[in-house]
Design a protein around this motif. Structure first.
Motif, PDB file in Angstrom:
ATOM      1  N   PRO A   1      19.426  29.856   0.595  1.00  0.00           N
ATOM      2  CA  PRO A   1      20.890  29.806   0.569  1.00  0.00           C
ATOM      3  C   PRO A   1      21.471  31.010   1.315  1.00  0.00           C
ATOM      4  CG  PRO A   1      19.982  29.408  -1.625  1.00  0.00           C
ATOM      5  CD  PRO A   1      18.850  29.879  -0.760  1.00  0.00           C
ATOM      6  N   HIS A   2      22.604  30.820   1.927  1.00  0.00           N
ATOM      7  CA  HIS A   2      23.302  31.911   2.608  1.00  0.00           C
ATOM      8  C   HIS A   2      23.638  33.003   1.583  1.00  0.00           C
ATOM      9  CE1 HIS A   2      26.469  34.026   4.820  1.00  0.00           C
ATOM     10  NE2 HIS A   2      26.030  33.433   5.915  1.00  0.00           N
ATOM     11  N   PRO A   3      23.575  34.287   1.963  1.00  0.00           N
ATOM     12  CA  PRO A   3      23.887  35.365   1.004  1.00  0.00           C
ATOM     13  C   PRO A   3      25.261  35.238   0.359  1.00  0.00           C
ATOM     14  CG  PRO A   3      22.921  36.269   2.996  1.00  0.00           C
ATOM     15  CD  PRO A   3      23.158  34.820   3.270  1.00  0.00           C
ATOM     16  N   ALA A   4      26.200  34.598   1.053  1.00  0.00           N
ATOM     17  CA  ALA A   4      27.549  34.452   0.504  1.00  0.00           C
ATOM     18  C   ALA A   4      27.752  33.154  -0.256  1.00  0.00           C
ATOM     19  CB  ALA A   4      28.583  34.543   1.630  1.00  0.00           C
ATOM     20  N   ALA A   5      26.746  32.305  -0.299  1.00  0.00           N
ATOM     21  CA  ALA A   5      26.898  31.014  -0.978  1.00  0.00           C
ATOM     22  C   ALA A   5      26.817  31.189  -2.487  1.00  0.00           C
ATOM     23  CB  ALA A   5      25.827  30.041  -0.502  1.00  0.00           C
ATOM     24  N   ARG A   6      27.754  30.584  -3.185  1.00  0.00           N
ATOM     25  CA  ARG A   6      27.775  30.554  -4.645  1.00  0.00           C
ATOM     26  C   ARG A   6      28.077  29.124  -5.075  1.00  0.00           C
ATOM     27  NH1 ARG A   6      26.296  34.778  -3.229  1.00  0.00           N
ATOM     28  NH2 ARG A   6      26.697  36.874  -4.077  1.00  0.00           N
ATOM     29  N   TRP A   7      27.425  28.671  -6.118  1.00  0.00           N
ATOM     30  CA  TRP A   7      27.633  27.301  -6.565  1.00  0.00           C
ATOM     31  C   TRP A   7      27.481  27.235  -8.080  1.00  0.00           C
ATOM     32  CZ3 TRP A   7      23.552  29.317  -3.991  1.00  0.00           C
ATOM     33  CH2 TRP A   7      22.307  29.282  -4.622  1.00  0.00           C
ATOM     34  N   ALA A   8      28.084  26.222  -8.662  1.00  0.00           N
ATOM     35  CA  ALA A   8      28.012  26.052 -10.116  1.00  0.00           C
ATOM     36  C   ALA A   8      28.324  24.605 -10.459  1.00  0.00           C
ATOM     37  CB  ALA A   8      28.980  26.988 -10.829  1.00  0.00           C
TER      38      ALA A   8
ATOM     39  N   ALA B   1      20.344  12.878   2.848  1.00  0.00           N
ATOM     40  CA  ALA B   1      20.717  13.204   4.229  1.00  0.00           C
ATOM     41  C   ALA B   1      22.167  13.689   4.288  1.00  0.00           C
ATOM     42  CB  ALA B   1      20.525  11.982   5.120  1.00  0.00           C
ATOM     43  N   ALA B   2      23.047  12.992   3.572  1.00  0.00           N
ATOM     44  CA  ALA B   2      24.454  13.401   3.559  1.00  0.00           C
ATOM     45  C   ALA B   2      24.616  14.739   2.855  1.00  0.00           C
ATOM     46  CB  ALA B   2      25.296  12.328   2.870  1.00  0.00           C
ATOM     47  N   LEU B   3      23.826  14.966   1.811  1.00  0.00           N
ATOM     48  CA  LEU B   3      23.891  16.235   1.094  1.00  0.00           C
ATOM     49  C   LEU B   3      23.493  17.394   1.997  1.00  0.00           C
ATOM     50  CD1 LEU B   3      24.006  18.118  -1.352  1.00  0.00           C
ATOM     51  CD2 LEU B   3      21.714  17.339  -1.973  1.00  0.00           C
ATOM     52  N   LEU B   4      22.375  17.255   2.688  1.00  0.00           N
ATOM     53  CA  LEU B   4      21.911  18.320   3.580  1.00  0.00           C
ATOM     54  C   LEU B   4      22.923  18.562   4.692  1.00  0.00           C
ATOM     55  CD1 LEU B   4      19.705  20.331   4.263  1.00  0.00           C
ATOM     56  CD2 LEU B   4      18.519  18.523   5.523  1.00  0.00           C
ATOM     57  N   GLU B   5      23.484  17.486   5.223  1.00  0.00           N
ATOM     58  CA  GLU B   5      24.482  17.627   6.283  1.00  0.00           C
ATOM     59  C   GLU B   5      25.705  18.409   5.793  1.00  0.00           C
ATOM     60  OE1 GLU B   5      27.315  14.860   9.191  1.00  0.00           O
ATOM     61  OE2 GLU B   5      25.931  13.922   7.772  1.00  0.00           O
ATOM     62  N   SER B   6      26.155  18.104   4.579  1.00  0.00           N
ATOM     63  CA  SER B   6      27.332  18.785   4.055  1.00  0.00           C
ATOM     64  C   SER B   6      27.058  20.265   3.808  1.00  0.00           C
ATOM     65  CB  SER B   6      27.807  18.107   2.766  1.00  0.00           C
ATOM     66  OG  SER B   6      26.872  18.284   1.718  1.00  0.00           O
ATOM     67  N   LEU B   7      25.849  20.586   3.348  1.00  0.00           N
ATOM     68  CA  LEU B   7      25.506  21.992   3.113  1.00  0.00           C
ATOM     69  C   LEU B   7      25.408  22.754   4.428  1.00  0.00           C
ATOM     70  CD1 LEU B   7      22.808  21.629   0.298  1.00  0.00           C
ATOM     71  CD2 LEU B   7      25.204  22.332   0.055  1.00  0.00           C
ATOM     72  N   LEU B   8      24.862  22.113   5.451  1.00  0.00           N
ATOM     73  CA  LEU B   8      24.786  22.751   6.765  1.00  0.00           C
ATOM     74  C   LEU B   8      26.179  22.946   7.346  1.00  0.00           C
ATOM     75  CD1 LEU B   8      21.752  20.768   8.226  1.00  0.00           C
ATOM     76  CD2 LEU B   8      21.791  23.207   7.675  1.00  0.00           C
ATOM     77  N   ARG B   9      27.024  21.952   7.182  1.00  0.00           N
ATOM     78  CA  ARG B   9      28.389  22.044   7.710  1.00  0.00           C
ATOM     79  C   ARG B   9      29.177  23.152   7.012  1.00  0.00           C
ATOM     80  NH1 ARG B   9      29.329  17.118   7.313  1.00  0.00           N
ATOM     81  NH2 ARG B   9      30.421  17.117   5.302  1.00  0.00           N
ATOM     82  N   ALA B  10      28.895  23.368   5.726  1.00  0.00           N
ATOM     83  CA  ALA B  10      29.579  24.411   4.965  1.00  0.00           C
ATOM     84  C   ALA B  10      29.001  25.795   5.225  1.00  0.00           C
ATOM     85  CB  ALA B  10      29.504  24.099   3.473  1.00  0.00           C
ATOM     86  N   GLY B  11      27.882  25.862   5.939  1.00  0.00           N
ATOM     87  CA  GLY B  11      27.246  27.156   6.179  1.00  0.00           C
ATOM     88  C   GLY B  11      26.592  27.729   4.937  1.00  0.00           C
ATOM     89  N   ALA B  12      26.120  26.854   4.045  1.00  0.00           N
ATOM     90  CA  ALA B  12      25.553  27.305   2.775  1.00  0.00           C
ATOM     91  C   ALA B  12      24.079  27.668   2.866  1.00  0.00           C
ATOM     92  CB  ALA B  12      25.732  26.218   1.713  1.00  0.00           C
ATOM     93  N   LEU B  13      23.462  27.413   4.017  1.00  0.00           N
ATOM     94  CA  LEU B  13      22.028  27.665   4.176  1.00  0.00           C
ATOM     95  C   LEU B  13      21.810  28.622   5.335  1.00  0.00           C
ATOM     96  CD1 LEU B  13      20.830  23.964   3.829  1.00  0.00           C
ATOM     97  CD2 LEU B  13      20.821  25.719   2.048  1.00  0.00           C
ATOM     98  N   THR B  14      20.720  29.368   5.256  1.00  0.00           N
ATOM     99  CA  THR B  14      20.413  30.321   6.328  1.00  0.00           C
ATOM    100  C   THR B  14      18.932  30.233   6.671  1.00  0.00           C
ATOM    101  OG1 THR B  14      20.643  32.627   7.028  1.00  0.00           O
ATOM    102  CG2 THR B  14      20.176  32.266   4.707  1.00  0.00           C
ATOM    103  N   SER B  15      18.240  31.340   6.823  1.00  0.00           N
ATOM    104  CA  SER B  15      16.886  31.379   7.375  1.00  0.00           C
ATOM    105  C   SER B  15      15.914  30.477   6.630  1.00  0.00           C
ATOM    106  CB  SER B  15      16.367  32.812   7.345  1.00  0.00           C
ATOM    107  OG  SER B  15      16.339  33.286   6.009  1.00  0.00           O
ATOM    108  N   CYS B  16      14.889  30.054   7.329  1.00  0.00           N
ATOM    109  CA  CYS B  16      13.866  29.208   6.723  1.00  0.00           C
ATOM    110  C   CYS B  16      12.486  29.615   7.228  1.00  0.00           C
ATOM    111  CB  CYS B  16      14.124  27.735   7.026  1.00  0.00           C
ATOM    112  SG  CYS B  16      14.169  27.323   8.782  1.00  0.00           S
ATOM    113  N   VAL B  17      11.476  29.332   6.420  1.00  0.00           N
ATOM    114  CA  VAL B  17      10.076  29.596   6.769  1.00  0.00           C
ATOM    115  C   VAL B  17       9.249  28.424   6.289  1.00  0.00           C
ATOM    116  CG1 VAL B  17      10.311  32.107   6.621  1.00  0.00           C
ATOM    117  CG2 VAL B  17       9.672  30.810   4.594  1.00  0.00           C
ATOM    118  N   LEU B  18       8.052  28.311   6.797  1.00  0.00           N
ATOM    119  CA  LEU B  18       7.133  27.286   6.313  1.00  0.00           C
ATOM    120  C   LEU B  18       6.574  27.692   4.962  1.00  0.00           C
ATOM    121  CD1 LEU B  18       5.045  26.190   9.437  1.00  0.00           C
ATOM    122  CD2 LEU B  18       6.653  24.794   8.129  1.00  0.00           C
TER     123      LEU B  18
END
Length: 263
Positions: free
Chosen positions: A150-157, A238-255
């Motif tokens: 998650p992006h450092p600024a992302a908060r959810w509840a 798919a729609a969920l992941l798209e919405s999170l990407l559009r909101a900028g809620a995700l950042t770096s990734c690794v395998l």
């Protein structure tokens, strides 16, 4: 000498937000002095002002007089532990949950949580949001094993029983004068992000909250998707992941380690 000074400083600090019944005679001698009274009132007002600034939606819902009276009790019981008052109020939600006059306002602690989440997102570290185009180019097998943070600024509840986000958004913006009876009274979630310069807020369903919970725990996307589907088997991942990407809620990734080294 150092020990005596430290004792005096601790007692003096306690006296700023306590009643006049202070055992330390050195401090007691100062409590009755006008200068101390002015100083104590200034400190108390500064803390109350900080809470009102950090929780504007709560203040708008209950009114300024109600809020400041409640805030004064909270300040006396739980004064700031950090000089940066932007961070003050991390336990205000719990205070409101146990505050007798707020018993009928069942949504108020949740609204306080969203106000706190907004503040946290506002001051969080910057990071580059995950590139959706790059993610779309990943092969399905690799995609399943990616660990996305998650992006450092992302908060959810997730609020299971009350439309907390709708109430919060209605009173955080200029829509507060609209009738509240058009809000559907059911559980809903919230996502607050700051992918660039401004804080953004959006509805988030239970699968979305579960998905982000799993990502925050370091689970790969396949497992995060499974966690989301447990809350709702019909969720559109798919729609969920798209919405999170559009909101900028995700950042770096690794395998994920279970994928590395496989052929």
């Amino acid at each position: 000498m150092t020990s005596s000074l430290g004792h005096f400083q601790s007692a003096f600090a306690a006296a700023l937000l306590a009643s006049e019944d202070i055992a330390d005679p050195a401090v007691q001698a100062r409590i009755g002095q006008p200068a101390f009274t002015v100083y104590r009132n200034t400190v108390m007002k500064g803390c109350i002002d900080a809470l009102e600034s950090n929780f504007p939606t709560v203040a708008r819902l209950v009114g300024g007089e109600w809020f400041r009276a409640a805030a004064a009790l909270h300040v006396a019981a739980d004064p700031p532990r950090d000089g940066r008052l932007m961070h003050y109020g991390d336990r205000f939600e719990a205070f409101l949950a146990g505050f007798g006059p707020a018993t009928d306002l069942v949504y108020l602690p949740g609204v306080a949580r969203l106000d706190a989440m907004w503040c946290q997102a506002h001051v969080a570290a910057d990071a580059e949001p995950l590139d959706a185009a790059w993610l779309a180019r990943c092969e399905s097998e690799a995609l399943a094993r990616l660990v996305v943070a998650p992006h450092p600024a992302a908060r959810w509840a997730w609020f299971a029983d009350h439309p907390v986000f709708s109430i919060w958004r209605r009173n955080r913006t200029d829509d507060a004068d609209r009738a509240a009876d058009d809000i559907a009274w059911h559980g809903e979630g919230a996502l607050i992000t700051r992918p660039r310069d401004g804080v953004q807020a959006a509805l988030l369903d239970e699968p979305g909250c579960a998905f982000l919970d799993a990502c925050a725990c370091g689970l790969p996307l396949a497992d995060a998707a499974e966690q989301a589907l447990r809350t709702n088997p019909d969720a559109d991942l798919a729609a969920l992941l798209e919405s999170l990407l559009r909101a900028g809620a995700l950042t770096s990734c690794v395998l994920h380690p279970s994928f590395e080294g496989t052929s």
